[in-house]
Design an enzyme around this catalytic site. Structure first.
Site, PDB file in Angstrom:
ATOM      1  N   GLY A  60      21.796 -33.441  -9.520  1.00 27.94           N
ATOM      2  CA  GLY A  60      21.393 -33.415 -10.702  1.00 27.94           C
ATOM      3  C   GLY A  60      21.798 -32.280 -11.390  1.00 27.94           C
ATOM      4  CB  CYS A  87      23.752 -31.133  -5.152  1.00 27.70           C
ATOM      5  SG  CYS A  87      23.997 -29.694  -6.383  1.00 27.70           S
ATOM      6  CE1 TYR A  88      16.660 -30.379  -9.708  1.00 30.69           C
ATOM      7  CE2 TYR A  88      15.823 -32.493  -8.862  1.00 30.69           C
ATOM      8  CZ  TYR A  88      15.733 -31.248  -9.702  1.00 30.69           C
ATOM      9  OH  TYR A  88      14.336 -31.209 -10.309  1.00 30.69           O
ATOM     10  CG  HIS A 199      28.287 -32.957  -4.603  1.00 29.66           C
ATOM     11  ND1 HIS A 199      27.287 -33.888  -5.351  1.00 29.66           N
ATOM     12  CD2 HIS A 199      28.019 -31.658  -5.523  1.00 29.66           C
ATOM     13  CE1 HIS A 199      26.352 -33.248  -6.179  1.00 29.66           C
ATOM     14  NE2 HIS A 199      26.766 -31.801  -6.283  1.00 29.66           N
ATOM     15  CD  GLU A 201      27.934 -36.965  -3.806  1.00 33.02           C
ATOM     16  OE1 GLU A 201      27.388 -36.838  -4.876  1.00 33.02           O
ATOM     17  OE2 GLU A 201      27.889 -36.355  -2.639  1.00 33.02           O
ATOM     18  CG  ASP A 257      32.821 -58.202 -15.223  1.00 28.61           C
ATOM     19  OD1 ASP A 257      33.426 -58.099 -13.964  1.00 28.61           O
ATOM     20  OD2 ASP A 257      32.745 -57.565 -16.028  1.00 28.61           O
ATOM     21  CE  LYS A 404      35.604 -55.195 -14.429  1.00 27.24           C
ATOM     22  NZ  LYS A 404      34.972 -55.847 -15.290  1.00 27.24           N
TER      23      LYS A 404
END
Length: 555
Positions: A60, A87-88, A199, A201, A257, A404
């Site tokens: 964050g 991180c945060y 991070h 990710e 979609d 998506k």
């Protein structure tokens, strides 16, 4: 609203306003484990009601000591499930548990090398871990880190911080550091609490996905249950349970979609579904025929093709303002759609449910958070449906838990053809807002033909790149017809015809985009074909503006 089966163990991603919040959830799902994003102000009791098997605390932008900094219910760390912070997330974990977070001499942004200090690397205690960094005589160093696993003793990770943990809470051990960050990662194995300042990710942390895998499978003991087979089975069961023997209506645009919703509902309830395809005449060349072909021959649905081209042409005649175009097209769509619904009632087939292609990012970005089966502060497009007096449908949103890329994979698994699954993003008002100025039959014909060439050539280019490197580099591409004419020379004669503007961008989420650096030979081929094959065009220009400052669309 569809719900995810309790058979899928759920990892909660606690969102502290991270730019990578959705990315964390997607990385977990990439490993075959279901994840959901929840707000950081959710209480421990509310999280417990969702029966998570693990919790990840996101990064964050705030400082943990700022007056308005997001906080964390300390009870979240006492739920008895493994917790991982990034991180945060590491900093708030340390602060809540009695550690110290401070402002470092300089920030770390981008690639940074970490050094492990656990048993895996022989208890490396080096100068950077001297007493000056800590409030204790000896920095606590862990045994072999389960989180870092078999990753190298020195490796590059992605950092984005100024604050950092400078004293770990009681019971925690330091497992890595950098030149500027004394606690790059820490863990308390007894309580199954783990955290990194970097991070994992993002792709820029090469071993990040391995660390996530270590957390999910070695630490949490999970299995890969979030598979396409299980997704389809759970979704079909949820639709059948919600719908029963009632009828469902769907506005089918032909986009990915709505097409996946149609295919999924077809598998679940068959001809209880009515798909309403409103053809406003503003679709791309060949699309109406493609949509009708797929949903009349491949799927067991009641398909209604509404030919409204002439009605739209009359309503749009002489209209140049793009917002007015949008209002006219949107209003008339619902007029056409509800007319079909009324016909079904008169035919003795009343509709109870309206199916929509709402996907998970729509839910997240609109502020809808699912807590114990309820949604709060919902503010999204489906609340703007202009139901006529006396008409109301309950909503069914089978894709509201999917990203998506998962929707596309689901479409492929359900048997939708590639030209629908990988269809280019397309605005609801269609080509009307890619024609600058008024919309006429002549302009529509020109743009449809030019756009078909653009898509054909860049489809081929994207496919070549996919086969060569596994990625389709150009995210969106189309033609725009401006309301100007330009002088040219064709066949030794002076011409005064229209230009076409080519727009092609690279993006991942449409929030930002950069213009695509297409090879000159591709641009030359597109230009030559358009001028040679589309009557009325004598010039092709390429839009090389990024978003921001421009938008992807022109109107």
């Amino acid at each position: 609203m569809a719900t995810v089966s309790s058979a899928n163990p759920t990892v909660l991603v606690v969102d502290f306003g991270a730019q990578y919040g959705q990315l964390i959830a997607r990385r977990v799902r990439d490993l075959g484990v279901y994840s959901e994003i929840v707000p950081c102000d959710m209480t421990a009791q509310e999280m417990a009601a969702l029966h998570p098997v693990a919790i990840i605390l996101s990064g964050g932008p705030a400082s943990v000591y700022a007056e308005d900094a997001p906080s964390l219910d300390p009870g979240v760390l006492e739920l008895g499930v493994p917790v991982l912070g990034f991180c945060y997330g590491q900093q708030i974990m340390a602060k809540v548990l009695g550690g110290t977070v401070g402002h470092t001499d300089k920030g770390e942004y981008g690639p940074v090398e970490i050094t492990r200090v656990d048993g895996r690397c022989g208890q490396l205690i080096v100068d950077e871990l001297r007493r000056e960094h800590f409030a204790v005589d000896e920095p606590p160093v862990g045994e072999t880190s389960l989180l870092l696993g078999e990753t190298p003793c020195q490796q590059v990770v992605w950092m984005s911080h100024r604050d950092a943990v400078i004293q770990v809470p009681d019971g925690f051990a330091i497992t890595s550091f950098t030149d500027g960050c004394p606690v790059a990662s820490m863990e308390c194995t007894d309580r199954r609490l783990y955290a990194t300042q970097f991070h994992p990710e993002v792709r820029h942390t090469p071993y990040g996905q391995q660390m996530l895998s270590n957390f999910l499978f070695d630490i949490c003991g999970l299995e890969r249950t979030w598979t396409m087979d299980s997704i389809i089975q759970d979704s079909v069961e949820a639709i059948r349970e919600q719908v029963g023997d009632s009828r469902v209506i769907l506005g089918l645009s032909g986009g990915v979609d709505s097409s996946v919703v149609a295919a999924l509902c077809s598998k679940a309830i068959g001809d209880q579904l009515t798909c309403v395809f409103v053809n406003h005449g503003l679709l791309r060349k060949g699309e109406p025929e493609e949509v009708e072909e797929v949903f009349t021959k491949q799927f067991d649905v009641d398909f209604v093709h509404v030919h409204a081209e002439e009605r739209y042409a009359e309503l749009l005649a002489g209209v140049t303002d793009p917002e007015q175009k949008r209002r006219i097209i949107g209003t008339q769509f619902w007029n056409e759609f509800f007319a079909v619904a009324e016909d079904l009632v008169e035919d003795g087939r009343p509709v109870k449910y309206l199916a929509q292609g709402t996907i998970y990012p729509d839910i997240i970005e609109s502020g809808a958070r699912k807590t114990g089966g309820k949604a709060s502060t919902i503010k999204s497009h489906h609340n703007l449906i202009p139901f006529p007096d006396g008409v109301h449908f309950d909503l069914i949103e089978p894709l509201d838990h999917f990203f998506k890329d998962e929707v596309r994979a689901l479409g492929t698994a359900l048997g939708l053809p590639d030209h629908i699954v990988h269809r280019q993003p397309f605005p609801g008002p269609g080509l009307a807002i890619r024609i600058i100025g008024d919309v006429t039959p002549e302009k529509l014909e020109i743009l449809k033909n030019a756009d078909a060439i653009v898509r054909e050539e860049l489809d081929a280019y994207n496919q070549e790149q996919f086969e060569a490197c596994g990625e389709r580099p150009v995210w969106q591409y189309f033609a725009v017809l401006p309301d100007v004419r330009s002088v040219g020379v064709m066949g030794d004669e002076r011409t005064y015809q229209r230009p076409i503007i080519l727009r092609a961008v690279e993006s991942s989420d449409a929030m930002t985009a950069d213009w695509a650096k297409l090879p000159y030979e591709v641009l030359a081929r597109v230009s030559s074909r358009i001028v040679a094959e589309v009557p009325g065009i004598n010039r092709v220009a390429y839009d090389i503006t990024s978003k921001p400052p421009a938008t992807i669309e022109w109107e």
